[in-house]
Scaffold this motif. Structure first.
Motif, PDB file in Angstrom:
ATOM      1  N   THR A 118      39.691  48.687  48.823  1.00 50.86           N
ATOM      2  CA  THR A 118      39.912  48.312  50.227  1.00 50.86           C
ATOM      3  C   THR A 118      40.858  47.105  50.334  1.00 50.86           C
ATOM      4  OG1 THR A 118      37.859  47.000  50.190  1.00 50.86           O
ATOM      5  CG2 THR A 118      37.733  49.260  51.049  1.00 50.86           C
ATOM      6  N   GLN A 119      41.716  46.931  49.345  1.00 46.27           N
ATOM      7  CA  GLN A 119      42.739  45.884  49.327  1.00 46.27           C
ATOM      8  C   GLN A 119      42.129  44.480  49.366  1.00 46.27           C
ATOM      9  OE1 GLN A 119      45.283  47.136  52.619  1.00 46.27           O
ATOM     10  NE2 GLN A 119      46.438  48.499  51.276  1.00 46.27           N
ATOM     11  N   ASN A 120      40.992  44.335  48.696  1.00 51.65           N
ATOM     12  CA  ASN A 120      40.334  43.040  48.533  1.00 51.65           C
ATOM     13  C   ASN A 120      40.233  42.681  47.054  1.00 51.65           C
ATOM     14  OD1 ASN A 120      39.513  42.089  51.277  1.00 51.65           O
ATOM     15  ND2 ASN A 120      38.505  44.098  51.313  1.00 51.65           N
ATOM     16  N   GLU A 121      41.285  42.965  46.314  1.00 51.34           N
ATOM     17  CA  GLU A 121      41.282  42.729  44.869  1.00 51.34           C
ATOM     18  C   GLU A 121      40.925  41.298  44.468  1.00 51.34           C
ATOM     19  OE1 GLU A 121      44.639  45.809  45.625  1.00 51.34           O
ATOM     20  OE2 GLU A 121      43.779  44.039  46.621  1.00 51.34           O
ATOM     21  N   PRO A 122      41.323  40.253  45.239  1.00 55.93           N
ATOM     22  CA  PRO A 122      40.956  38.895  44.814  1.00 55.93           C
ATOM     23  C   PRO A 122      39.455  38.648  44.759  1.00 55.93           C
ATOM     24  CG  PRO A 122      42.750  38.821  46.392  1.00 55.93           C
ATOM     25  CD  PRO A 122      42.248  40.233  46.376  1.00 55.93           C
ATOM     26  N   TYR A 123      38.681  39.499  45.433  1.00 57.89           N
ATOM     27  CA  TYR A 123      37.235  39.319  45.483  1.00 57.89           C
ATOM     28  C   TYR A 123      36.508  40.246  44.513  1.00 57.89           C
ATOM     29  CZ  TYR A 123      38.692  36.805  49.617  1.00 57.89           C
ATOM     30  OH  TYR A 123      39.321  35.919  50.464  1.00 57.89           O
ATOM     31  N   CYS A 124      37.250  40.930  43.652  1.00 60.31           N
ATOM     32  CA  CYS A 124      36.665  41.782  42.618  1.00 60.31           C
ATOM     33  C   CYS A 124      35.944  40.911  41.585  1.00 60.31           C
ATOM     34  CB  CYS A 124      37.763  42.598  41.935  1.00 60.31           C
ATOM     35  SG  CYS A 124      37.186  43.554  40.499  1.00 60.31           S
ATOM     36  N   PRO A 125      34.737  41.292  41.182  1.00 60.08           N
ATOM     37  CA  PRO A 125      34.019  40.495  40.170  1.00 60.08           C
ATOM     38  C   PRO A 125      34.738  40.433  38.831  1.00 60.08           C
ATOM     39  CG  PRO A 125      32.551  42.119  41.200  1.00 60.08           C
ATOM     40  CD  PRO A 125      33.937  42.435  41.656  1.00 60.08           C
ATOM     41  N   HIS A 126      35.686  41.344  38.611  1.00 58.53           N
ATOM     42  CA  HIS A 126      36.401  41.389  37.331  1.00 58.53           C
ATOM     43  C   HIS A 126      37.854  40.930  37.477  1.00 58.53           C
ATOM     44  CE1 HIS A 126      32.952  43.446  35.636  1.00 58.53           C
ATOM     45  NE2 HIS A 126      32.977  44.288  36.656  1.00 58.53           N
ATOM     46  N   THR A 127      38.075  40.034  38.413  1.00 60.33           N
ATOM     47  CA  THR A 127      39.414  39.492  38.636  1.00 60.33           C
ATOM     48  C   THR A 127      39.944  38.789  37.383  1.00 60.33           C
ATOM     49  OG1 THR A 127      39.258  39.224  41.036  1.00 60.33           O
ATOM     50  CG2 THR A 127      40.660  37.665  39.870  1.00 60.33           C
ATOM     51  N   ILE A 128      41.207  39.057  37.087  1.00 62.42           N
ATOM     52  CA  ILE A 128      41.926  38.307  36.055  1.00 62.42           C
ATOM     53  C   ILE A 128      42.953  37.447  36.774  1.00 62.42           C
ATOM     54  CG2 ILE A 128      43.526  38.448  34.100  1.00 62.42           C
ATOM     55  CD1 ILE A 128      40.772  39.320  33.314  1.00 62.42           C
ATOM     56  N   LEU A 129      42.774  36.140  36.715  1.00 61.90           N
ATOM     57  CA  LEU A 129      43.771  35.235  37.284  1.00 61.90           C
ATOM     58  C   LEU A 129      44.982  35.164  36.359  1.00 61.90           C
ATOM     59  CD1 LEU A 129      41.399  32.399  38.533  1.00 61.90           C
ATOM     60  CD2 LEU A 129      42.381  34.281  39.869  1.00 61.90           C
ATOM     61  N   THR A 130      46.112  34.795  36.920  1.00 60.54           N
ATOM     62  CA  THR A 130      47.352  34.801  36.146  1.00 60.54           C
ATOM     63  C   THR A 130      47.312  33.812  34.996  1.00 60.54           C
ATOM     64  OG1 THR A 130      48.599  35.622  38.037  1.00 60.54           O
ATOM     65  CG2 THR A 130      49.861  34.479  36.351  1.00 60.54           C
ATOM     66  N   TYR A 131      46.497  32.777  35.094  1.00 60.09           N
ATOM     67  CA  TYR A 131      46.251  31.929  33.931  1.00 60.09           C
ATOM     68  C   TYR A 131      44.786  31.519  33.887  1.00 60.09           C
ATOM     69  CZ  TYR A 131      47.209  28.003  37.240  1.00 60.09           C
ATOM     70  OH  TYR A 131      47.221  27.142  38.315  1.00 60.09           O
ATOM     71  N   THR A 132      44.311  31.219  32.683  1.00 61.78           N
ATOM     72  CA  THR A 132      42.950  30.746  32.333  1.00 61.78           C
ATOM     73  C   THR A 132      41.874  31.827  32.368  1.00 61.78           C
ATOM     74  OG1 THR A 132      42.209  29.985  34.544  1.00 61.78           O
ATOM     75  CG2 THR A 132      43.484  28.411  33.164  1.00 61.78           C
ATOM     76  N   SER A 133      42.194  33.066  32.704  1.00 59.43           N
ATOM     77  CA  SER A 133      41.172  34.117  32.697  1.00 59.43           C
ATOM     78  C   SER A 133      41.094  34.793  31.326  1.00 59.43           C
ATOM     79  CB  SER A 133      41.475  35.169  33.759  1.00 59.43           C
ATOM     80  OG  SER A 133      41.072  34.743  35.038  1.00 59.43           O
ATOM     81  N   LYS A 134      39.913  35.303  31.020  1.00 55.61           N
ATOM     82  CA  LYS A 134      39.695  35.962  29.729  1.00 55.61           C
ATOM     83  C   LYS A 134      39.719  37.480  29.908  1.00 55.61           C
ATOM     84  CE  LYS A 134      36.844  34.091  26.818  1.00 55.61           C
ATOM     85  NZ  LYS A 134      35.616  33.659  26.100  1.00 55.61           N
TER      86      LYS A 134
END
Length: 360
Positions: free
Chosen positions: A110-126
């Motif tokens: 539903t175009q709410n990707e930033p609120y996905c529990p498995h979000t990968i940020l462009t830096y510091t995410s695993k």
């Protein structure tokens, strides 16, 4: 297939958490190249407040040899075999603060990707394999195609960069909460994000109210498009604003000096106060619970890929450009940008440039 550039990428990284203002140039392994990945040769990267918060370990310990930066503009140099055929080698594209998510949950669909529990940020995410994502103060970025954004021809590279995080972070709550003709919208804090908030809200058709602590930003706010300006450090600044605003977005870097009870008082019933501020994790919101009767308050995250595209089109159509200062990407340049940001010495956004010179 052998890549036409080094197997290792280069970047300007925080190598010593106790000396974060003096990052160093390093070589680093990119993440594993997957079938839907795109490699981007970076041409410019905006400098976001998130970069300094991360580098200074204000949101937790900064990973060792971390490269920050998530307002990336560059050109495609490699496409994964499963990428959409519309992508072209050499195409100018951007990447914001998010580089991955599950893409399968209700939020993603539903175009709410930033609120996905498995979000990968462009830096510091695993990533699942343990790799820590690296940002845009670098020669290249490797990103899933879903989070790669085409840049309209009308937007110059250096002016487009700050829109990919800072710009869309204020645009998202404006869009989601009805900013437009007939609405009275407040922007609190006129800095790297807030100055874009004024421009964007005005372009969306709202009557814009700008709020800053002193009088020193009045002239800038009016040039940016504000219809009204209020210096909140002045006694009684709010006395004629009762029941005025439909929507307020808090863009200040700190919430310590924000008197939320005063802002709640100037909202219409059903009005919305949205904060995009993510300050030092030790800060707390302070307000009277009875003040909230009839008024909504919340915190907004970064924008989705769909919202980034809408914002870029809005800015291109209206010929709007953020106020920026360019600095060459290298150890000295990043030190200068971060040092001046710590002092508030920028109007209103730094963009790192000349990547070809540094990363030959």
């Amino acid at each position: 297939m052998k890549m036409s550039y080094p197997e290792k990428f280069q970047g300007i990284a925080v190598t010593d958490n106790n000396n974060w203002l003096n990052p160093k140039k390093i070589s680093f392994e990119p993440k594993k190249f997957l079938p839907n990945d795109i490699d981007i040769k970076i041409a410019a990267c905006g400098v976001c407040g998130s970069d300094t918060h991360t580098a200074a370990s204000r949101w937790g310990a900064c990973p060792k040899n971390q490269i920050v930066g998530h307002e990336i503009i560059g050109h495609i140099v490699k496409l994964g075999p499963n990428c959409d055929k519309s992508w072209k080698i050499g195409q100018r594209v951007g990447v914001g603060a998010q580089s991955g998510s599950c893409l399968n949950c209700d939020r993603c669909e539903t175009q709410n990707e930033p609120y996905c529990p498995h979000t990968i940020l462009t830096y510091t995410s695993k990533y699942d394999d343990g790799y820590i994502s690296q940002g845009g103060y670098a020669s290249h970025a490797r990103v899933h195609e879903h989070f790669v954004i085409p840049i309209p021809d009308e937007l110059p590279t250096n002016f487009a960069a700050p829109l990919l995080c800072g710009g869309v972070t204020v645009f998202s709550p404006l869009l989601r909460h009805g900013c437009g003709p007939g609405k009275k919208v407040g922007i609190i804090g006129i800095g790297g994000i807030g100055h874009m908030g004024i421009m964007i809200a005005k372009a969306m058709g709202a009557e814009v109210y700008a709020f800053s602590r002193g009088e020193n930003k009045r002239s800038d706010a009016m040039k940016l498009g504000a219809d009204h300006y209020f210096a909140t450090g002045t006694e009684g600044w709010d006395k004629d604003l009762f029941n005025t605003l439909d929507l307020v977005v808090i863009c200040a870097s700190s919430l310590t000096d924000i008197n939320l009870d005063q802002y709640i008082n100037i909202m219409k019933i059903g009005g919305m106060i949205q904060s995009i501020s993510i300050p030092n994790f030790t800060e707390k919101l302070v307000l009277s619970p009875f003040s909230l009767v009839g008024v909504n308050i919340g915190n907004s995250h970064i924008g989705s890929p769909h919202e980034i595209k809408l914002l870029l089109d809005l800015m291109a159509t209206n010929g709007i450009k953020p106020w920026i200062e360019t600095i060459q990407i290298n150890e000295t340049g990043v030190n200068e940008a971060w040092t001046r940001m710590e002092k508030g010495d920028v109007k209103y956004r730094f963009v790192l440039t000349d990547f070809d010179s540094e990363f030959k």
